[in-house]
Design an enzyme around this catalytic site. Structure first.
Site, PDB file in Angstrom:
ATOM      1  CB  THR A  16      40.359   0.057  38.513  1.00 32.20           C
ATOM      2  OG1 THR A  16      40.018  -0.046  37.138  1.00 32.20           O
ATOM      3  CG2 THR A  16      40.834  -1.286  39.027  1.00 32.20           C
ATOM      4  CG  ASP A  17      40.573   5.288  40.796  1.00 32.47           C
ATOM      5  OD1 ASP A  17      41.603   4.898  40.225  1.00 32.47           O
ATOM      6  OD2 ASP A  17      40.584   5.717  41.972  1.00 32.47           O
ATOM      7  CD  GLN A  18      40.908  10.052  34.672  1.00 29.61           C
ATOM      8  OE1 GLN A  18      40.141  10.615  35.432  1.00 29.61           O
ATOM      9  NE2 GLN A  18      41.363  10.616  33.567  1.00 29.61           N
ATOM     10  N   GLY A  20      43.796   3.886  38.153  1.00 27.92           N
ATOM     11  CA  GLY A  20      44.151   2.475  38.125  1.00 27.92           C
ATOM     12  C   GLY A  20      43.994   1.767  39.458  1.00 27.92           C
ATOM     13  CE1 TYR A  21      47.271   3.582  42.974  1.00 28.73           C
ATOM     14  CE2 TYR A  21      46.161   5.662  43.328  1.00 28.73           C
ATOM     15  CZ  TYR A  21      47.326   4.939  43.196  1.00 28.73           C
ATOM     16  OH  TYR A  21      48.537   5.571  43.294  1.00 28.73           O
TER      17      TYR A  21
END
Length: 135
Positions: A16-18, A20-21
């Site tokens: 996930t990225d920053q 949240g995805y």
């Protein structure tokens, strides 16, 4: 048409990225995982193909996002092959979540490449035979 689905698996936190995805680059890894699992399911080892001198580089990618995936989501990759390979093989993908909702779709085309000569070749005969039996 050939169809294959991975077992459902959970999205890992590191994917996930920053925001949240699931980071967009990971969808291509999910596509790759499904391709390698499919090859294994029809009796082919990607590693053995490479060891015998056939590489399968990705030459085109298409990826469309429908709905985000998050950490701990349970997702499945559905793969299909709709045509016999020649000097390349074309895969379509659909990624769904545990509610069977589409989260992403796409495709890849992989060429068959002679490792020593670095030249495009036709699909290896033994792989072609296995694919023809499935169509």
């Amino acid at each position: 048409m050939i169809k294959y689905s991975t077992n459902p698996f959970k999205v890992r936190y590191a994917e996930t990225d920053q925001m949240g995805y699931v980071h967009h680059s990971n969808y291509l890894k999910y596509f790759e995982m499904a391709r390698i699992e499919w090859l294994t399911s029809i009796g082919f080892s990607y590693k053995k193909l490479e060891d015998r001198g056939t590489l399968m580089p990705v030459v085109t990618v298409d990826l469309k996002f429908k709905s985000p995936c998050y950490f701990d989501d349970l997702i499945t990759v559905h793969l299909s092959v709709n045509e016999l390979p020649k000097a390349s093989i074309f895969f379509k993908y659909l990624i769904t979540n545990e509610l069977k909702k589409e989260v992403a779709s796409g495709s890849t085309r992989l060429a068959f490449l002679n490792k020593k000569k670095n030249r495009i070749i036709r699909c290896p005969k033994n792989l072609m035979s296995a694919i023809q039996k499935l169509l």
